[in-house]
Design an enzyme around this catalytic site. Sequence first.
Site, PDB file in Angstrom:
ATOM      1  CG  ASN A   9     -18.601  49.247   3.765  1.00 52.33           C
ATOM      2  OD1 ASN A   9     -17.953  49.986   3.029  1.00 52.33           O
ATOM      3  ND2 ASN A   9     -18.029  48.354   4.562  1.00 52.33           N
ATOM      4  CE  LYS A  11     -17.740  44.981   3.109  1.00 52.84           C
ATOM      5  NZ  LYS A  11     -17.583  43.577   3.559  1.00 52.84           N
ATOM      6  CG  HIS A  94     -15.550  47.246   8.105  1.00 52.16           C
ATOM      7  ND1 HIS A  94     -15.057  46.043   7.659  1.00 52.16           N
ATOM      8  CD2 HIS A  94     -16.857  47.281   7.739  1.00 52.16           C
ATOM      9  CE1 HIS A  94     -16.013  45.377   7.043  1.00 52.16           C
ATOM     10  NE2 HIS A  94     -17.123  46.100   7.077  1.00 52.16           N
ATOM     11  CD  GLU A  96     -14.081  44.018   4.674  1.00 53.80           C
ATOM     12  OE1 GLU A  96     -14.941  43.202   4.292  1.00 53.80           O
ATOM     13  OE2 GLU A  96     -13.972  45.178   4.212  1.00 53.80           O
ATOM     14  CD  GLU A 166     -18.022  44.879  10.705  1.00 53.57           C
ATOM     15  OE1 GLU A 166     -17.932  44.602   9.507  1.00 53.57           O
ATOM     16  OE2 GLU A 166     -17.069  45.331  11.369  1.00 53.57           O
ATOM     17  N   GLY A 172     -19.472  35.219   5.339  1.00 56.13           N
ATOM     18  CA  GLY A 172     -18.713  34.415   4.388  1.00 56.13           C
ATOM     19  C   GLY A 172     -18.241  33.078   4.918  1.00 56.13           C
ATOM     20  CB  SER A 211     -24.367  38.540   5.722  1.00 56.23           C
ATOM     21  OG  SER A 211     -22.985  38.380   5.508  1.00 56.23           O
TER      22      SER A 211
END
Length: 248
Positions: A9, A11, A94, A96, A166, A172, A211
């Site tokens: 991905n 992004k 997703h 995000e 996810e 992060g 990640s």
Amino acid sequence: MRRKLVAGNWKMNGSLAANAQLLAGIKAEFADGACDVAVCVPYPYLAQCQQLLDGTSIRLGAQDLSLHESGAYTGEVSATMLMEFGCRYVIVGHSERRAYFGETDDLISRKTRRAIDSGLIPIVCVGETLSQRGAGQTEVVVGNQIEAVLSLLSADDLSRIVVAYEPVWAIGTGKTATPDMAQEVHAMLRRRLREKNAEAASNVRILYGGSMKPDNAAELMAMSDIDGGLIGGAALKATDFLSIVCKG
């Protein structure tokens, strides 16, 4: 046995020059193996990447799609448009998109339906936040997310989707999802899928999207219900991406 899938991905990253360099690096060392590979790129680069991937087994994907087929929806991109550029996959829901653009379970479910009806394979993303994890709500939150999607699918549709877990809390934040922790959620998702269609659920690929990197990919993909990865940052470096692909 389920064939692993490693999907990058990108992004909102890339440029004409950077994309050419990245895909040249991937193609130079890529060899067909035991896993499927895809790259999900920003809309403006679909034509470029379609051309660069021509003649390879690396599949092209997009990062989102419109609920609508056509009309007065400025800025939207339809499934039919994606198909014209040779897309096989599209990411739906997703984290995000959920967090930054307010996408709801209902909207994501309908986008999944649209993708399937248009001949695309949706990579349906689910996952809980740090606060939800801390409150012990993982199974409820992730379960509700996948159930919303399943409510709009027939039993036969299960063979036409990919699921990606996810753990938003492990992206992060400095916190780590161990392979066992990831496997626990993947196994729960598999159980939910079996309730819809036991036979098809055994073949649905459930990717890990928390990640995944070269140094943890092998251990994660060794888990019985982790069938590959949805790769973020590592997908932007040819050597890192190929290292994960090799572990698939």
